[in-house]
Motif scaffolding. Structure first.
Motif, PDB file in Angstrom:
ATOM      1  N   UNK A  69     -39.994  -6.009 -39.132  1.00 59.96           N
ATOM      2  CA  UNK A  69     -39.622  -5.714 -37.739  1.00 59.96           C
ATOM      3  C   UNK A  69     -38.787  -6.877 -37.185  1.00 59.96           C
ATOM      4  N   UNK A  70     -39.253  -8.088 -37.418  1.00 61.04           N
ATOM      5  CA  UNK A  70     -38.566  -9.284 -36.904  1.00 61.04           C
ATOM      6  C   UNK A  70     -37.184  -9.404 -37.561  1.00 61.04           C
ATOM      7  N   UNK A  71     -37.145  -9.198 -38.879  1.00 62.93           N
ATOM      8  CA  UNK A  71     -35.867  -9.320 -39.607  1.00 62.93           C
ATOM      9  C   UNK A  71     -34.858  -8.296 -39.085  1.00 62.93           C
ATOM     10  N   UNK A  72     -35.329  -7.067 -38.865  1.00 57.35           N
ATOM     11  CA  UNK A  72     -34.406  -6.026 -38.360  1.00 57.35           C
ATOM     12  C   UNK A  72     -33.933  -6.359 -36.957  1.00 57.35           C
ATOM     13  N   UNK A  73     -34.812  -6.929 -36.167  1.00 56.72           N
ATOM     14  CA  UNK A  73     -34.457  -7.301 -34.796  1.00 56.72           C
ATOM     15  C   UNK A  73     -33.376  -8.389 -34.826  1.00 56.72           C
ATOM     16  N   UNK A  74     -33.559  -9.369 -35.680  1.00 59.88           N
ATOM     17  CA  UNK A  74     -32.565 -10.452 -35.784  1.00 59.88           C
ATOM     18  C   UNK A  74     -31.229  -9.879 -36.280  1.00 59.88           C
ATOM     19  N   UNK A  75     -31.310  -8.966 -37.243  1.00 61.42           N
ATOM     20  CA  UNK A  75     -30.081  -8.350 -37.773  1.00 61.42           C
ATOM     21  C   UNK A  75     -29.358  -7.564 -36.661  1.00 61.42           C
ATOM     22  N   UNK A 105     -41.177   3.255 -31.815  1.00 61.11           N
ATOM     23  CA  UNK A 105     -40.677   3.793 -30.546  1.00 61.11           C
ATOM     24  C   UNK A 105     -39.892   2.721 -29.783  1.00 61.11           C
ATOM     25  N   UNK A 106     -40.431   1.526 -29.763  1.00 63.32           N
ATOM     26  CA  UNK A 106     -39.785   0.417 -29.045  1.00 63.32           C
ATOM     27  C   UNK A 106     -38.375   0.198 -29.590  1.00 63.32           C
ATOM     28  N   UNK A 107     -38.238   0.228 -30.908  1.00 60.40           N
ATOM     29  CA  UNK A 107     -36.915   0.018 -31.520  1.00 60.40           C
ATOM     30  C   UNK A 107     -36.011   1.218 -31.225  1.00 60.40           C
ATOM     31  N   UNK A 108     -36.585   2.424 -31.405  1.00 58.25           N
ATOM     32  CA  UNK A 108     -35.773   3.634 -31.190  1.00 58.25           C
ATOM     33  C   UNK A 108     -35.234   3.685 -29.760  1.00 58.25           C
ATOM     34  N   UNK A 109     -36.000   3.118 -28.825  1.00 55.34           N
ATOM     35  CA  UNK A 109     -35.554   3.122 -27.429  1.00 55.34           C
ATOM     36  C   UNK A 109     -34.810   1.837 -27.069  1.00 55.34           C
ATOM     37  N   UNK A 110     -34.119   1.264 -28.051  1.00 57.38           N
ATOM     38  CA  UNK A 110     -33.281   0.089 -27.777  1.00 57.38           C
ATOM     39  C   UNK A 110     -34.092  -1.145 -27.431  1.00 57.38           C
TER      40      UNK A 110
END
Ligand code: FAD
Ligand code: NAP
Length: 533
Positions: free
Chosen positions: A448-454, A521-526
């Protein structure tokens, strides 16, 4: 492992080289980022580097308590036993570091003392105990939930003449107890694993018990080749299935209430789970951690087992908890209760005869002096917040994390905490962490963290911070879920109750599937609930 780099500016600094830090580094390197892990110990492996006491092993089956990010790795690695030993888990951690060429970016023997957010540069300044200062856009706390030993505040502990060993800081060369009289304080998982083995060596063994614990037999054994083959043939499906389960592990969750079956059916279920062994006992029925009456049936069953295993009824009574099963972390053992049938093993019930002090010769309770040659502190950890609180973490405007968490840890999803931008936590408080199979939970957080940084890199975003309102809503939800369970009903480390002066707050989040859904959900909603700029 490498020594200090000449370049002190990084994309990310990861604190800790346990399973979380190792995999975080792998993910960051995959993105081509300049990252470094700082580890206080002189080896990788975290928990499995430090906890070398006799009998230390995992109590989630090895086939599940292992990384799944690389199919080659999970296919090729051969676990030897149902529950891997500490030594095997440590070999595994080192193998992963070597296999994925991570060693050069891991700095050992170095402690992170402080990390301060620089409002001007929107980055972190990290202070190490070798007087080096590093700078990084991101800091990832992979500091572990159970990595700071809890040394109890017992009068005179330093006056003891013999050696004292904490299970969480066990000497690398091992300890030979042959011919020695040994005192053990504590009866949690670490004590329950080590006591039967210490008893095999010691001349006499005296166990000082403040609160008894429930323990289920491990029935550990060499792994069955056929079982390994069947799991490996469908490893991805096996892992996916585990993600659907409450604790994120293959506990064969039974979706029936303990109160909806006949006495015979209930007994058969408990007997089956006892015979197979392990933590899956807690998933025998779907309401054991929610309904006190349901829990009572499990409690009565285990109490009967203890009475059957311990010859002396009075001793069996002392070893029998009166708290709900699972309220304190359930233990898994090999011959724990049986060990008390040996004539050189003695149990001191501190509820009846409280511990007054440790002195040069041993331990004194109110009624008696117990002389021992060595003392084992199986007294646990400053769990979940201990390692982070040991670091001087200052966020926006110099606010300290200690101030922010004065009333207990506050996080959004256990991944971030408002006011501390670009700082991530792996399995932080407010995530399933210790109420789950931790290795998959670690992998989920790291990814999750890696995708967020990416995502931030791709969109040229420089700053992420949890929103206070989203965080408050999440903290309330974590508490609401906990309050509908048996967990608040005893003095566990889940609540911080084992550390003097620690705020009593239930720290982990119960429920892997809803948690995963929320994170998706948090990621899907930006990145809903986060501010990204
Ligand atoms: P850790 O392995 O704790 O690693 C954290 C690292 O951070 C440590 O090496 C520490 O030295 C380092 N560190 C901390 N602060 C600093 C600092 N300021 N500067 C530099 N370095 C720092 N979980 C399960 O799911 N199943 C099990 O069977 C299981 N068995 C366990 C048995 C024992 C004895 C213990 C103690 C825990 C067990 N756990 C188990 C929980 C276990 O902690 C996790 O499964 C997992 O190993 C945690 O990995 P981690 O990388 O998050 O943290
Ligand atoms: P723990 O569960 O916190 O147990 C600590 C023990 O020390 C408790 O019995 C506690 O009594 C006692 N104690 C603490 N301070 C004391 C004092 N001042 N006087 C007397 N007794 C005192 O710690 P742990 O056994 O190290 O386990 C911690 C966690 O690590 C586990 O719950 C588990 O998650 C993990 N772990 C897992 C395994 C495994 O099987 N894989 C093995 C070890 C650890 P009270 O209960 O009264 O506080």
């Amino acid at each position: 492992m490498s020594s200090i780099s000449t370049n002190s500016s990084y994309d990310a600094i990861v604190v800790g080289a346990g399973f979380a830090g190792i995999y975080m580094l792998y993910q960051l390197k995959q993105q081509g980022l300049h990252a470094r892990v700082i580890e206080a110990g002189d080896g990788v492996g975290g928990t499995w580097f430090w906890n070398r006491y006799p009998g230390a092993r995992c109590d989630i089956p090895s086939m599940e308590y292992s990384y799944q990010f690389s199919d080659e790795l999970q296919q090729q690695w051969q676990w030897s036993e149902k529950y891997a030993t500490q030594a095997e888990l440590l070999r595994y951690a080192n193998h992963v570091v070597e296999r994925f060429d991570l060693a050069d970016d891991i700095q050992l023997n170095t402690r992170v003392l402080a990390t301060h957010f620089q409002d001007r540069t929107q980055s972190w300044q990290i202070q190490l105990d070798d007087d080096t200062t590093l700078h990084a856009r991101f800091v990832v706390m992979a500091t572990g939930c159970l990595s700071v030993p809890n040394v109890p505040n017992i009068k005179g502990l330093d006056d003891f003449c013999g050696p004292t060993y904490h299970t969480g800081q066990w000497p690398h060369e091992g300890v030979d107890f042959t011919g020695k009289s040994v005192g053990v304080i504590g009866t949690g998982s670490s004590a329950i694993q080590s006591i039967p083995l210490i008893a095999e060596q010691a001349r006499s063994l005296t166990i000082f018990q403040r609160t008894p614990n429930y323990s289920i037999p491990a029935h550990n054994a060499p792994l069955d080749e056929e079982y390994v083959r069947s799991v490996k043939e469908n490893y991805a499906e096996f892992r996916a299935d585990n993600w659907q389960r409450g604790f994120g592990a293959n506990f064969r969750d039974n979706d029936t209430s303990a109160l909806a079956v006949t006495d015979e059916q209930r007994l058969a279920e408990y007997e089956d789970r006892w015979a197979r062994g392990g933590l899956a006992f807690l998933a025998a029925f779907n309401d054991l951690v929610f309904d006190d009456d349901a829990n009572e049936t499990a409690r009565t069953f285990i109490q009967g087992k203890i009475a059957g295993l311990v010859n002396d009824p009075e001793l069996a009574q002392k070893l029998t908890p009166n708290t709900p099963v699972g309220c304190k972390r359930l233990c898994v053992d090999t011959d724990y209760y049986e060990t008390f049938n040996q004539s050189h093993v003695e149990l001191i019930d501190l509820q009846q005869d409280p511990l007054q002090e440790v002195n040069a010769q041993g331990l004194a309770t109110r009624n008696k002096q117990y002389n021992v040659d060595c003392l084992v502190l199986a007294t646990g950890f400053d769990a979940m917040t201990g390692a982070i609180s040991n670091i001087d973490v200052r966020g926006e405007n110099g606010t300290t994390l200690t101030e922010k968490w004065a009333e207990g840890p506050k996080t959004y999803l256990g991944l971030a905490t408002a006011g501390f931008p670009n700082l991530f936590l792996v399995t932080g408080p407010g995530s399933p962490s210790v109420l789950s199979n931790m290795l998959p939970s670690i992998e989920h957080h790291v990814e999750w963290i890696a995708q967020c940084i990416e995502h931030m890199t791709t969109h040229q975003l420089t700053r992420i911070d949890a929103q206070t309102t989203a965080q408050e809503t999440w903290v309330d939800h974590v508490n609401e879920v906990a309050s509908a369970t048996i967990y608040p009903n005893c003095n566990s480390w889940y609540l911080g109750a084992n550390v003097e002066g620690k705020k009593r707050v239930f720290m982990p989040y119960l429920g892997v599937p809803p948690y995963l859904e929320k994170c998706r959900e948090v990621v899907a909603n930006g990145y809903q609930g986060f501010s990204l700029t």
